[in-house]
Write a protein that holds these residues in place. Structure first.
Motif, PDB file in Angstrom:
ATOM      1  N   THR A  71      60.718 -14.422   2.557  1.00 45.82           N
ATOM      2  CA  THR A  71      60.700 -13.219   2.961  1.00 45.82           C
ATOM      3  C   THR A  71      61.659 -12.210   2.359  1.00 45.82           C
ATOM      4  O   THR A  71      62.711 -12.645   1.659  1.00 45.82           O
ATOM      5  N   ILE A  83      55.860  -7.282   8.925  1.00 44.39           N
ATOM      6  CA  ILE A  83      55.223  -8.352   9.865  1.00 44.39           C
ATOM      7  C   ILE A  83      53.834  -7.814  10.542  1.00 44.39           C
ATOM      8  O   ILE A  83      52.996  -8.401  10.511  1.00 44.39           O
ATOM      9  N   ASP A  86      51.341  -7.059   7.235  1.00 44.92           N
ATOM     10  CA  ASP A  86      50.994  -8.286   6.547  1.00 44.92           C
ATOM     11  C   ASP A  86      50.116  -9.150   7.545  1.00 44.92           C
ATOM     12  O   ASP A  86      49.218 -10.071   6.744  1.00 44.92           O
ATOM     13  N   GLU A  87      50.790  -9.628   8.704  1.00 44.16           N
ATOM     14  CA  GLU A  87      50.287 -10.531   9.367  1.00 44.16           C
ATOM     15  C   GLU A  87      49.735 -10.078  10.911  1.00 44.16           C
ATOM     16  O   GLU A  87      49.194 -11.049  11.475  1.00 44.16           O
ATOM     17  N   ALA A  91      51.400 -11.342  15.464  1.00 43.54           N
ATOM     18  CA  ALA A  91      52.364 -12.242  14.987  1.00 43.54           C
ATOM     19  C   ALA A  91      53.869 -11.848  15.303  1.00 43.54           C
ATOM     20  O   ALA A  91      54.758 -12.767  15.315  1.00 43.54           O
ATOM     21  N   ASN A  94      54.453 -14.880  17.837  1.00 40.15           N
ATOM     22  CA  ASN A  94      54.558 -16.272  17.497  1.00 40.15           C
ATOM     23  C   ASN A  94      55.411 -17.044  18.234  1.00 40.15           C
ATOM     24  O   ASN A  94      56.823 -16.513  18.382  1.00 40.15           O
ATOM     25  N   GLY A 160      57.168 -18.183  10.987  1.00 44.02           N
ATOM     26  CA  GLY A 160      55.703 -17.537  10.589  1.00 44.02           C
ATOM     27  C   GLY A 160      55.393 -17.860   9.418  1.00 44.02           C
ATOM     28  O   GLY A 160      54.253 -18.222   9.148  1.00 44.02           O
ATOM     29  N   ARG A 161      56.361 -17.677   8.111  1.00 49.00           N
ATOM     30  CA  ARG A 161      55.848 -17.579   6.788  1.00 49.00           C
ATOM     31  C   ARG A 161      55.808 -19.002   6.366  1.00 49.00           C
ATOM     32  O   ARG A 161      56.606 -19.607   5.748  1.00 49.00           O
ATOM     33  N   ARG A 163      53.055 -22.367   5.440  1.00 49.77           N
ATOM     34  CA  ARG A 163      51.668 -22.686   5.177  1.00 49.77           C
ATOM     35  C   ARG A 163      51.400 -24.396   5.371  1.00 49.77           C
ATOM     36  O   ARG A 163      52.219 -25.198   4.508  1.00 49.77           O
ATOM     37  N   ARG A 169      46.628 -20.886   4.347  1.00 46.01           N
ATOM     38  CA  ARG A 169      46.896 -19.868   4.863  1.00 46.01           C
ATOM     39  C   ARG A 169      47.997 -19.807   5.747  1.00 46.01           C
ATOM     40  O   ARG A 169      48.459 -20.678   6.136  1.00 46.01           O
ATOM     41  N   THR A 170      48.739 -18.555   6.040  1.00 50.64           N
ATOM     42  CA  THR A 170      49.863 -18.595   6.890  1.00 50.64           C
ATOM     43  C   THR A 170      49.444 -18.857   8.369  1.00 50.64           C
ATOM     44  O   THR A 170      48.657 -18.114   8.681  1.00 50.64           O
ATOM     45  N   GLY A 172      50.220 -18.416  12.275  1.00 51.33           N
ATOM     46  CA  GLY A 172      50.832 -17.476  12.927  1.00 51.33           C
ATOM     47  C   GLY A 172      50.213 -17.253  14.320  1.00 51.33           C
ATOM     48  O   GLY A 172      50.109 -16.192  14.859  1.00 51.33           O
TER      49      GLY A 172
END
Length: 234
Positions: A71, A83, A86-87, A91, A94, A160-161, A163, A169-170, A172
């Motif tokens: 990040t 956050i 992008d998410e 998120a 989480n 969170g970040r 995979r 995919r991420t 979350g």
């Protein structure tokens, strides 16, 4: 003064005490539920801050795991912004599900503490400071060990970040808790759920043992001052 110490005053005092005890007994489950709800509300309100805090602390760290996406946040506000952008805003929550389950960590701790204390008091009239310290440490160690896999997943979800799924995919969302547990066991074995447990135990066990020791000493001192020392005997 005589009127204050009269038989009638005594009757009213006893009646009030009985009424208070009855009311407390009847409504105690509601008070317990209130405390649980307070814990839930606290988790929901503070989780976004914990998510951002976790990511900022780990930012710049070098990971050997290729599944972790680095990040680049400039600060707290920028972290919130990135956050959400992008998410998605969810998120920020989480790790909420394991956090809610971890509310029961103190319950497990006190359950084992009281159980161990009762067993020792069957064999001796009074517990020593060392006894209290040891059973406090044991009860916290058990509670921490039982709930540590959830803490591991909680940290992964907060970061969170990450995979891990086939589509790369991420992750979350809360529904990935069981998936993360399964994947961690699959990749690292059952002990993968307990990485870092030693440091966690060192951090929490000694603190809890000292807390119980101080608690018992203060409680005993209070009962002694009030002339109710015998009430502590089981």
């Amino acid at each position: 003064m005589p009127s204050v110490l009269s038989y009638e005053s005594l009757v009213h005092a006893v009646a009030g005490a009985v009424g208070s005890v009855t009311a407390m007994t009847v409504f105690f489950p509601l008070d317990t539920a209130r405390l649980r709800l307070q814990g839930v509300v606290n988790v929901l309100l503070t989780t976004p801050l914990w998510v951002v805090n976790t990511r900022l602390k780990l930012q710049g760290a070098k990971f050997r795991n290729e599944d972790i996406v680095p990040t680049n946040y400039k600060g707290i506000i920028d972290a919130f912004h990135q956050i959400i952008r992008d998410e998605g805003i969810m998120a920020l929550w989480n790790g909420t599900f394991p956090s809610l389950l971890l509310v029961f960590n103190p319950a497990i701790q006190f359950m084992f503490y009281e159980g161990l204390k009762r067993q020792l008091l069957k064999k001796r009239a009074k517990l020593s400071s060392l006894d209290v310290f040891i059973i406090g440490a044991i009860s916290k160690a058990i509670a921490t060990t039982v709930t540590y896999p959830l803490q591991t997943v909680q940290s992964i979800l907060r970061f969170g970040r990450h995979r891990l799924n086939p589509e790369n995919r991420t992750l979350g969302s809360l529904r990935n808790v069981l998936y993360l547990l399964h994947q961690r066991v699959k990749r690292f074995g059952i002990m993968g759920l307990y990485k870092g447990l030693e440091a966690k135990l060192l951090q929490t066990v000694l603190t809890a043992a000292l807390m119980f020791l101080v608690y018992e000493k203060l409680t005993a001192a209070t009962f002694t001052v009030m002339g109710l020392k015998s009430a502590r005997k089981h």
